[in-house]
Scaffold this motif. Structure first.
Motif, PDB file in Angstrom:
ATOM      1  N   ALA A 205     -26.402  -4.762  35.422  1.00 48.72           N
ATOM      2  CA  ALA A 205     -25.838  -6.035  34.978  1.00 48.72           C
ATOM      3  C   ALA A 205     -26.746  -7.198  35.344  1.00 48.72           C
ATOM      4  CB  ALA A 205     -24.450  -6.228  35.580  1.00 48.72           C
ATOM      5  N   ALA A 206     -27.266  -7.167  36.570  1.00 45.76           N
ATOM      6  CA  ALA A 206     -28.169  -8.233  37.011  1.00 45.76           C
ATOM      7  C   ALA A 206     -29.494  -8.184  36.245  1.00 45.76           C
ATOM      8  CB  ALA A 206     -28.415  -8.120  38.510  1.00 45.76           C
ATOM      9  N   LEU A 220     -26.779 -14.417  39.001  1.00 42.68           N
ATOM     10  CA  LEU A 220     -27.095 -12.994  38.982  1.00 42.68           C
ATOM     11  C   LEU A 220     -26.239 -12.226  39.987  1.00 42.68           C
ATOM     12  CD1 LEU A 220     -30.997 -13.202  38.793  1.00 42.68           C
ATOM     13  CD2 LEU A 220     -29.440 -12.586  36.933  1.00 42.68           C
ATOM     14  N   LYS A 221     -26.060 -12.813  41.160  1.00 45.81           N
ATOM     15  CA  LYS A 221     -25.248 -12.166  42.195  1.00 45.81           C
ATOM     16  C   LYS A 221     -23.795 -12.047  41.753  1.00 45.81           C
ATOM     17  CE  LYS A 221     -24.500 -12.302  47.196  1.00 45.81           C
ATOM     18  NZ  LYS A 221     -24.908 -12.966  48.457  1.00 45.81           N
ATOM     19  N   GLU A 222     -23.284 -13.074  41.128  1.00 48.36           N
ATOM     20  CA  GLU A 222     -21.898 -13.040  40.644  1.00 48.36           C
ATOM     21  C   GLU A 222     -21.694 -11.912  39.640  1.00 48.36           C
ATOM     22  OE1 GLU A 222     -18.624 -16.061  38.560  1.00 48.36           O
ATOM     23  OE2 GLU A 222     -20.731 -16.647  38.722  1.00 48.36           O
ATOM     24  N   LYS A 223     -22.648 -11.749  38.747  1.00 53.50           N
ATOM     25  CA  LYS A 223     -22.535 -10.689  37.734  1.00 53.50           C
ATOM     26  C   LYS A 223     -22.580  -9.302  38.379  1.00 53.50           C
ATOM     27  CE  LYS A 223     -24.455 -13.321  33.873  1.00 53.50           C
ATOM     28  NZ  LYS A 223     -23.233 -13.227  33.052  1.00 53.50           N
ATOM     29  N   VAL A 236     -18.388  -3.944  49.387  1.00 55.85           N
ATOM     30  CA  VAL A 236     -19.782  -4.391  49.521  1.00 55.85           C
ATOM     31  C   VAL A 236     -20.109  -4.659  50.984  1.00 55.85           C
ATOM     32  CG1 VAL A 236     -21.441  -6.194  48.925  1.00 55.85           C
ATOM     33  CG2 VAL A 236     -19.796  -5.396  47.214  1.00 55.85           C
ATOM     34  N   ASP A 237     -21.180  -4.026  51.451  1.00 52.72           N
ATOM     35  CA  ASP A 237     -21.740  -4.346  52.760  1.00 52.72           C
ATOM     36  C   ASP A 237     -22.664  -5.551  52.593  1.00 52.72           C
ATOM     37  OD1 ASP A 237     -23.047  -4.498  55.176  1.00 52.72           O
ATOM     38  OD2 ASP A 237     -23.420  -2.363  55.368  1.00 52.72           O
ATOM     39  N   TYR A 238     -23.611  -5.437  51.664  1.00 55.22           N
ATOM     40  CA  TYR A 238     -24.415  -6.588  51.273  1.00 55.22           C
ATOM     41  C   TYR A 238     -24.904  -6.388  49.848  1.00 55.22           C
ATOM     42  CZ  TYR A 238     -28.575  -3.726  52.297  1.00 55.22           C
ATOM     43  OH  TYR A 238     -29.525  -2.734  52.308  1.00 55.22           O
ATOM     44  N   LEU A 239     -25.160  -7.489  49.166  1.00 59.50           N
ATOM     45  CA  LEU A 239     -25.802  -7.486  47.866  1.00 59.50           C
ATOM     46  C   LEU A 239     -26.644  -8.754  47.838  1.00 59.50           C
ATOM     47  CD1 LEU A 239     -24.277  -6.610  44.409  1.00 59.50           C
ATOM     48  CD2 LEU A 239     -25.885  -8.513  44.673  1.00 59.50           C
ATOM     49  N   GLU A 240     -27.967  -8.584  47.904  1.00 63.28           N
ATOM     50  CA  GLU A 240     -28.851  -9.717  48.130  1.00 63.28           C
ATOM     51  C   GLU A 240     -30.058  -9.677  47.192  1.00 63.28           C
ATOM     52  OE1 GLU A 240     -28.262 -12.151  50.180  1.00 63.28           O
ATOM     53  OE2 GLU A 240     -26.537 -11.311  51.255  1.00 63.28           O
ATOM     54  N   PHE A 241     -30.525 -10.882  46.866  1.00 65.54           N
ATOM     55  CA  PHE A 241     -31.759 -11.048  46.096  1.00 65.54           C
ATOM     56  C   PHE A 241     -32.794 -11.617  47.053  1.00 65.54           C
ATOM     57  CE2 PHE A 241     -28.422 -10.874  43.045  1.00 65.54           C
ATOM     58  CZ  PHE A 241     -28.967 -10.328  41.895  1.00 65.54           C
ATOM     59  N   THR A 257     -38.699 -10.250  42.455  1.00 64.21           N
ATOM     60  CA  THR A 257     -37.486 -10.340  43.272  1.00 64.21           C
ATOM     61  C   THR A 257     -36.846  -8.963  43.457  1.00 64.21           C
ATOM     62  OG1 THR A 257     -37.025 -12.620  42.624  1.00 64.21           O
ATOM     63  CG2 THR A 257     -35.156 -11.314  43.416  1.00 64.21           C
ATOM     64  N   LEU A 258     -36.501  -8.676  44.683  1.00 64.05           N
ATOM     65  CA  LEU A 258     -35.811  -7.425  45.027  1.00 64.05           C
ATOM     66  C   LEU A 258     -34.304  -7.649  45.041  1.00 64.05           C
ATOM     67  CD1 LEU A 258     -35.824  -4.479  46.296  1.00 64.05           C
ATOM     68  CD2 LEU A 258     -35.781  -5.653  48.522  1.00 64.05           C
ATOM     69  N   LEU A 259     -33.581  -6.855  44.281  1.00 64.70           N
ATOM     70  CA  LEU A 259     -32.124  -6.793  44.397  1.00 64.70           C
ATOM     71  C   LEU A 259     -31.804  -5.574  45.248  1.00 64.70           C
ATOM     72  CD1 LEU A 259     -29.123  -7.143  43.883  1.00 64.70           C
ATOM     73  CD2 LEU A 259     -29.464  -6.224  41.568  1.00 64.70           C
TER      74      LEU A 259
END
Length: 279
Positions: A205-206, A220-223, A236-241, A257-259
């Protein structure tokens, strides 16, 4: 293929083959992702050693050390099929003998992502990898990019401590439906296995939004989070860009960029990642 359990015996073997060894460090319960690392090691070196060691120092309190899947007989078959020469399967008491008190730590890179949610984890990782380098004496070592932060930390450790070891990073291997291969997948129930697809779907999705021109990390994070939030057993533990080199947070995404994300599906913690500009 031979199996060596003794540290002293492994060191003796390594001295005799010094300059020709590729190491693939693992915690066992081998799968096709591990096999891809072994195949690359086989392509690059005359002698391939795979370590199988569930390292207790990288597990925190109440983590899954005791339940981590183990099956050495199964692992032998996977390793043999990949052309491995030696399985090094030491005992914890040999790696960390009574009175053990020496650890190696990479400072800044380990404060983010898994390091933030698993205090002490990377101290255990860097310590055991440094020990494996000293025991096996490889000229190169092969790691998977699924543990992207781990790979970055190991590269930093090798550079900082002048280890004469080439570090090779290999792409994530996925199931046909997109789930990244992991030894922990074996602990998922059939229902959780389906829910676990939310990790790869959130990445998709991102990436889709990024491909259409979206650069705001907040958007992007919201999606990505919306995909995971739709699953009842996923937390979710973490979801980071992050910047893929420094692992520092970003406000605007770019090709490098790393997701990175970690999600608990039931009691099973899974990780995944993608660099937005890479195929």
């Amino acid at each position: 293929m031979i199996v060596i359990e003794s540290v002293a015996q492994m060191q003796q073997f390594a001295r005799e083959r010094r300059g020709e060894i590729a190491l693939v460090p693992t915690m066992g319960y081998l799968h096709e992702g591990h096999a891809s690392l072994m195949t690359e090691a086989r392509r690059r070196a005359k002698t391939v050693v795979v370590s199988i060691f569930v390292n207790p120092t990288q597990f925190g309190v109440n983590e899954d050390l005791d339940s981590y899947p183990r099956d050495l007989e199964r692992d032998k078959k996977v390793a043999a099929a990949a052309g491995v020469d030696v399985i090094f399967a030491p005992k914890a008491a040999d790696m960390y003998p009574e009175g053990y008190q020496s650890y190696l730590n990479v400072e800044e890179l380990t404060t983010h992502l898994c390091g933030a949610s698993r205090p002490g984890h990377f101290r255990g990782v860097t310590t055991v990898v440094a020990k494996l380098f000293n025991i096996v004496m490889p000229t190169l070592a092969v790691f998977g990019k699924k543990d992207f932060q781990q790979l970055a930390v190991i590269r930093r450790m090798v550079k900082d401590f002048n280890f004469d070891v080439e570090i090779v990073g290999m792409p994530i291997v996925r199931e046909a439906d997109g789930l990244a291969l992991s030894s922990r997948n074996a602990r998922l129930t059939p229902e959780q296995r389906i829910e676990a697809l939310c990790l790869s779907r959130s990445i998709a999705a991102a990436r889709d939004a990024f491909g259409k021109g979206e650069r705001s990390v907040a958007v992007l994070k919201e999606k990505a989070l919306a995909v995971i939030g739709a699953e009842k057993d996923a937390e979710v533990d973490y979801l980071e860009f992050r910047d893929q080199d420094s692992l520092l947070p970003l406000d605007e995404a770019n090709e490098r960029t790393l997701l990175a994300l970690a999600v608990r599906v039931g009691s099973v913690r899974l990780i995944d990642n993608s660099v937005l500009g890479e195929e």
